[in-house]
Design a protein around this motif. Structure first.
Motif, PDB file in Angstrom:
ATOM      1  N   PHE A 172       0.834  -1.117   0.005  1.00 53.25           N
ATOM      2  CA  PHE A 172      -0.113  -0.047  -0.190  1.00 53.25           C
ATOM      3  C   PHE A 172       0.902   1.062  -0.113  1.00 53.25           C
ATOM      4  CE2 PHE A 172      -2.621  -3.218   1.728  1.00 53.25           C
ATOM      5  CZ  PHE A 172      -4.291  -2.778   1.132  1.00 53.25           C
ATOM      6  N   THR A 173       0.394   2.295  -1.172  1.00 55.57           N
ATOM      7  CA  THR A 173       1.171   3.216  -0.986  1.00 55.57           C
ATOM      8  C   THR A 173       0.449   4.615  -1.304  1.00 55.57           C
ATOM      9  OG1 THR A 173       3.252   4.446  -2.030  1.00 55.57           O
ATOM     10  CG2 THR A 173       2.052   2.784  -3.460  1.00 55.57           C
ATOM     11  N   ASP A 174       1.418   5.803  -1.593  1.00 52.12           N
ATOM     12  CA  ASP A 174       0.600   6.971  -2.083  1.00 52.12           C
ATOM     13  C   ASP A 174      -0.078   6.965  -3.507  1.00 52.12           C
ATOM     14  OD1 ASP A 174       3.115   7.468  -3.179  1.00 52.12           O
ATOM     15  OD2 ASP A 174       3.635   8.993  -1.824  1.00 52.12           O
ATOM     16  N   VAL A 175       0.403   6.149  -4.376  1.00 50.71           N
ATOM     17  CA  VAL A 175      -0.158   6.094  -5.764  1.00 50.71           C
ATOM     18  C   VAL A 175      -1.059   4.845  -5.715  1.00 50.71           C
ATOM     19  CG1 VAL A 175       1.458   7.428  -7.186  1.00 50.71           C
ATOM     20  CG2 VAL A 175       2.057   5.120  -6.373  1.00 50.71           C
ATOM     21  N   ASP A 176      -1.835   4.590  -6.832  1.00 51.28           N
ATOM     22  CA  ASP A 176      -2.974   3.519  -6.727  1.00 51.28           C
ATOM     23  C   ASP A 176      -2.382   2.241  -7.559  1.00 51.28           C
ATOM     24  OD1 ASP A 176      -3.501   4.790  -9.186  1.00 51.28           O
ATOM     25  OD2 ASP A 176      -5.489   4.867  -9.137  1.00 51.28           O
ATOM     26  N   GLY A 177      -1.130   2.234  -7.897  1.00 57.55           N
ATOM     27  CA  GLY A 177      -0.574   1.330  -8.741  1.00 57.55           C
ATOM     28  C   GLY A 177       0.633   1.558  -9.101  1.00 57.55           C
ATOM     29  N   VAL A 178       1.290   0.754 -10.229  1.00 51.67           N
ATOM     30  CA  VAL A 178       2.475   0.914 -10.902  1.00 51.67           C
ATOM     31  C   VAL A 178       2.270   1.652 -12.224  1.00 51.67           C
ATOM     32  CG1 VAL A 178       4.454   0.152 -12.291  1.00 51.67           C
ATOM     33  CG2 VAL A 178       3.749  -0.711  -9.955  1.00 51.67           C
ATOM     34  N   TYR A 179       2.587   2.664 -12.736  1.00 48.36           N
ATOM     35  CA  TYR A 179       2.219   3.726 -13.886  1.00 48.36           C
ATOM     36  C   TYR A 179       3.338   3.438 -14.906  1.00 48.36           C
ATOM     37  CZ  TYR A 179      -1.723   6.075 -11.526  1.00 48.36           C
ATOM     38  OH  TYR A 179      -3.001   6.289 -11.103  1.00 48.36           O
ATOM     39  N   THR A 180       3.045   4.023 -16.206  1.00 49.32           N
ATOM     40  CA  THR A 180       3.691   3.716 -17.463  1.00 49.32           C
ATOM     41  C   THR A 180       4.972   4.589 -16.865  1.00 49.32           C
ATOM     42  OG1 THR A 180       2.388   5.654 -18.227  1.00 49.32           O
ATOM     43  CG2 THR A 180       1.921   3.150 -19.230  1.00 49.32           C
ATOM     44  N   THR A 181       5.008   5.686 -16.140  1.00 55.72           N
ATOM     45  CA  THR A 181       6.115   6.318 -15.813  1.00 55.72           C
ATOM     46  C   THR A 181       5.701   6.976 -14.616  1.00 55.72           C
ATOM     47  OG1 THR A 181       8.139   7.672 -16.317  1.00 55.72           O
ATOM     48  CG2 THR A 181       5.960   8.570 -17.130  1.00 55.72           C
ATOM     49  N   ASP A 182       6.678   7.619 -13.911  1.00 59.45           N
ATOM     50  CA  ASP A 182       6.390   8.270 -12.607  1.00 59.45           C
ATOM     51  C   ASP A 182       5.210   9.307 -12.849  1.00 59.45           C
ATOM     52  OD1 ASP A 182       6.255   9.791 -10.296  1.00 59.45           O
ATOM     53  OD2 ASP A 182       8.346   9.512  -9.917  1.00 59.45           O
ATOM     54  N   GLU A 202      13.426  -4.343 -14.021  1.00 59.88           N
ATOM     55  CA  GLU A 202      13.792  -3.573 -14.936  1.00 59.88           C
ATOM     56  C   GLU A 202      13.455  -1.896 -14.636  1.00 59.88           C
ATOM     57  OE1 GLU A 202      16.498  -3.703 -16.935  1.00 59.88           O
ATOM     58  OE2 GLU A 202      16.370  -5.820 -17.753  1.00 59.88           O
ATOM     59  N   MET A 203      12.284  -1.876 -14.303  1.00 55.40           N
ATOM     60  CA  MET A 203      11.741  -0.644 -14.069  1.00 55.40           C
ATOM     61  C   MET A 203      12.471   0.085 -12.756  1.00 55.40           C
ATOM     62  SD  MET A 203       9.159   0.722 -16.175  1.00 55.40           S
ATOM     63  CE  MET A 203       7.750   1.525 -15.299  1.00 55.40           C
ATOM     64  N   ALA A 204      12.243  -0.893 -11.637  1.00 52.31           N
ATOM     65  CA  ALA A 204      12.789  -0.673 -10.293  1.00 52.31           C
ATOM     66  C   ALA A 204      14.283  -0.373 -10.621  1.00 52.31           C
ATOM     67  CB  ALA A 204      12.494  -1.472  -9.319  1.00 52.31           C
ATOM     68  N   GLY A 207      15.409   2.975 -12.086  1.00 53.06           N
ATOM     69  CA  GLY A 207      15.206   4.360 -11.217  1.00 53.06           C
ATOM     70  C   GLY A 207      13.714   4.451 -10.793  1.00 53.06           C
ATOM     71  N   ALA A 208      12.511   3.452 -11.172  1.00 57.30           N
ATOM     72  CA  ALA A 208      11.391   3.671 -10.602  1.00 57.30           C
ATOM     73  C   ALA A 208      11.459   3.295  -9.261  1.00 57.30           C
ATOM     74  CB  ALA A 208      10.385   2.768 -11.593  1.00 57.30           C
ATOM     75  N   LYS A 209      11.163   4.371  -8.248  1.00 61.35           N
ATOM     76  CA  LYS A 209      11.702   3.899  -6.862  1.00 61.35           C
ATOM     77  C   LYS A 209      10.242   3.678  -6.116  1.00 61.35           C
ATOM     78  CE  LYS A 209      15.467   6.571  -6.270  1.00 61.35           C
ATOM     79  NZ  LYS A 209      15.870   7.849  -6.923  1.00 61.35           N
ATOM     80  N   VAL A 210       9.048   3.009  -6.871  1.00 64.87           N
ATOM     81  CA  VAL A 210       7.824   2.672  -6.101  1.00 64.87           C
ATOM     82  C   VAL A 210       8.011   1.394  -5.577  1.00 64.87           C
ATOM     83  CG1 VAL A 210       7.105   1.691  -8.410  1.00 64.87           C
ATOM     84  CG2 VAL A 210       5.445   1.973  -6.543  1.00 64.87           C
TER      85      VAL A 210
HETATM   86  P1  ADP Z   1       6.189   4.552  -0.003  1.00 66.11           P
HETATM   87  O1  ADP Z   1       6.751   5.520   1.175  1.00 66.11           O
HETATM   88  O2  ADP Z   1       5.043   4.149   0.054  1.00 66.11           O
HETATM   89  O3  ADP Z   1       7.176   3.375   0.208  1.00 66.11           O
HETATM   90  P2  ADP Z   1       7.578   5.541  -2.240  1.00 66.11           P
HETATM   91  O4  ADP Z   1       7.799   6.879  -2.462  1.00 66.11           O
HETATM   92  O5  ADP Z   1       8.814   4.618  -2.114  1.00 66.11           O
HETATM   93  O6  ADP Z   1       6.255   4.954  -1.269  1.00 66.11           O
HETATM   94  O7  ADP Z   1       6.782   4.944  -3.703  1.00 66.11           O
HETATM   95  C1  ADP Z   1       5.766   5.566  -4.508  1.00 66.11           C
HETATM   96  C2  ADP Z   1       6.104   6.662  -5.280  1.00 66.11           C
HETATM   97  O8  ADP Z   1       6.975   6.168  -6.359  1.00 66.11           O
HETATM   98  C3  ADP Z   1       5.150   7.429  -6.099  1.00 66.11           C
HETATM   99  O9  ADP Z   1       4.612   8.569  -5.191  1.00 66.11           O
HETATM  100  C4  ADP Z   1       5.536   8.037  -7.235  1.00 66.11           C
HETATM  101  O10 ADP Z   1       5.937   9.284  -7.245  1.00 66.11           O
HETATM  102  C5  ADP Z   1       6.917   7.216  -7.507  1.00 66.11           C
HETATM  103  N1  ADP Z   1       7.211   6.469  -8.565  1.00 66.11           N
HETATM  104  C6  ADP Z   1       8.092   6.308  -9.579  1.00 66.11           C
HETATM  105  N2  ADP Z   1       8.051   5.749 -10.654  1.00 66.11           N
HETATM  106  C7  ADP Z   1       6.607   5.218 -10.753  1.00 66.11           C
HETATM  107  C8  ADP Z   1       5.840   4.398 -11.499  1.00 66.11           C
HETATM  108  N3  ADP Z   1       6.264   3.844 -12.470  1.00 66.11           N
HETATM  109  N4  ADP Z   1       4.433   4.188 -10.902  1.00 66.11           N
HETATM  110  C9  ADP Z   1       3.962   4.449  -9.764  1.00 66.11           C
HETATM  111  N5  ADP Z   1       4.836   5.159  -9.022  1.00 66.11           N
HETATM  112  C10 ADP Z   1       6.075   5.592  -9.406  1.00 66.11           C
END
Ligand code: ADP
Ligand code: ASP
Ligand code: MG
Length: 407
Positions: A172-182, A202-204, A207-210
């Protein structure tokens, strides 16, 4: 009865109100007949605050003591969440990483989980309790507290899910899923319903920090179904699963970017066997990780050798290279800290040609100069000047038709 591991990140537990809301969510899932283990992060900003405190005492705080300090952030949240659950009449118990016994190696600040003793958790679940575990921390074989690196609570959750044979691990986080980009950079980004472990990895990694990289590796290795979803809004989120569970594959599933890179070049090195080793050997010995590497075709017996490192390692790498350049009789060392890496990711790339050239054309049309390129089976990465990050990501996002479609 299904076992579910639920992880709540910093923003999701950022205030007393948020912690109470999380308790409601957890209780709701338990009431539907599931055994619940909850993993929580420190309240938002807390890990940064603790890190700042340490740096006010010392520019290079001792890594063991830093772990003792940082682990307190998560300890606050587990106690508060357990109290919130108890206040709702739900039996709950909190555990630090070392109380569970999440055994790690001794690499302070970036420890890896070796083994989890799940006996106490199972006993609590059997008695109908909700188990609340501190993310991001463990203990080494000598009893020292360790932490797993930034974003490490994701890895705690997935590792627990693997150990317990959980039916699902929900992040559970502050976005509602993984997106095509941030979505913070491209508001038109589209939420993905499903993604393969390989694509998410690969995404992670790019650089995708989700999600923390290690958490995706764990999920893939132990085949843990992983779901990213919002703690603020209802919804199915994004399910990350193995490739055979994803029916329709898009050519490109996402764009990742990394602002933490820097580039170094040794100019005019003699084009001889062993040069790459003599340049990168001392860099490796200094524990500096190298990402992309390019060696130009030589002319007049000389060549240029370029590679990228994490921005934090730039100065250290530069100093090493100046020495190496002298030994090798190279002309000079140059460097650029203001570069970023943008990457296209998609398993569909395997079966589609022409993606690289379409990517280069789109960037050229915007006048964005590509400084380095690297490819693998399911990704293409380019290095460009920092000032082009947003423009580059937006341009590629629309060139590959990744935006939301109105339905
Ligand atoms: P948490 O504190 O819940 O661990 P993070 O800040 O670590 O949350 O991860 C959520 C954030 O990741 C989102 O707010 C968003 O800005 C960022 N992010 C980067 N790339 C993506 C992506 N492809 N899809 C969704 N979120 C992404
Ligand atoms: N609190 C740690 C961090 O901020 C771990 C986590 O939230 O996953 O990096
Ligand atoms: Mg995180």
């Amino acid at each position: 009865m299904a076992v579910i591991v639920q992880k709540f990140g910093g923003t999701s537990v950022g205030s007393v109100e948020r912690i109470k809301a999380v308790a409601q969510t957890v209780a709701h899932w338990q009431a539907r007949g599931n055994d619940i283990v909850v993993v929580v992060s420190a309240m938002s900003g807390e890990t940064n605050r603790l890190t700042d405190l340490a740096h006010q005492i010392s520019s290079q705080p001792d890594s063991r003591e830093l772990d003792v300090l940082l682990s307190t952030g998560e300890q606050v949240t587990i106690a508060l969440l357990s109290m919130a659950l108890q206040a709702m009449g739900k039996p709950a118990r909190s555990y630090t990483g070392s109380q569970v016994r999440i055994l790690t190696d001794s690499a302070h600040n970036k420890a890896r989980i070796r083994e989890i003793d799940d006996a106490r958790i199972r006993a609590d679940l059997a008695q109908g309790r909700i188990v609340v575990v501190a993310g991001f921390q463990g203990v080494d074989e000598h009893g020292n507290i360790t932490t797993l690196g930034r974003g490490g609570s994701d890895t705690t959750a997935v590792a627990l899910a693997a150990a317990l044979g959980a039916d699902e691990c929900q992040i559970f986080t502050d976005v509602d899923g993984v997106y095509t980009t941030d979505p913070r950079v491209v508001p038109e980004a589209r939420k993905l319903d499903r993604l393969t472990y390989e694509e998410m990895l690969e995404m992670a990694s790019l650089g995708a920090k989700v999600l923390q990289i290690r958490s995706v590796e764990f999920a893939s290795k132990y085949n843990v179904p992983l779901r990213v979803l919002s703690s603020f809004a209802p919804g199915e989120g994004t399910l990350i699963v193995s490739e055979d569970a994803v029916l329709e594959q898009a050519k490109i599933s996402g764009i990742a970017f990394n602002r933490d890179e820097a580039k170094l070049t040794v100019v005019g090195v003699p084009d001889q066997p062993g040069v790459a080793h003599r340049i990168l050997g001392p860099i490796g010995q200094a524990n500096i990780e190298v990402d992309m590497i390019i060696q130009n075709v030589g002319s007049d017996g000389l060549t240029d050798f370029t590679f990228t490192v994490h921005r934090n390692d730039f100065c250290k790498a530069y100093a090493i290279l100046e020495k190496v350049a002298q030994e090798l009789g190279a002309q000079e060392v140059s460097g650029d800290e203001h570069i970023v890496k943008i990457s296209l990711v998609g398993v569909g790339m395997r079966s589609h040609a022409g993606i690289a050239s379409a990517m280069f054309e789109a960037l050229a049309n915007e006048g964005i100069n590509i400084r380095m390129i690297s490819t693998s089976e399911i990704k293409i990465s380019v290095v460009v000047d920092e000032k082009y990050l947003e423009l580059g990501v937006r341009t590629l996002h629309s060139a590959f038709g990744l935006e939301k479609t109105d339905t």
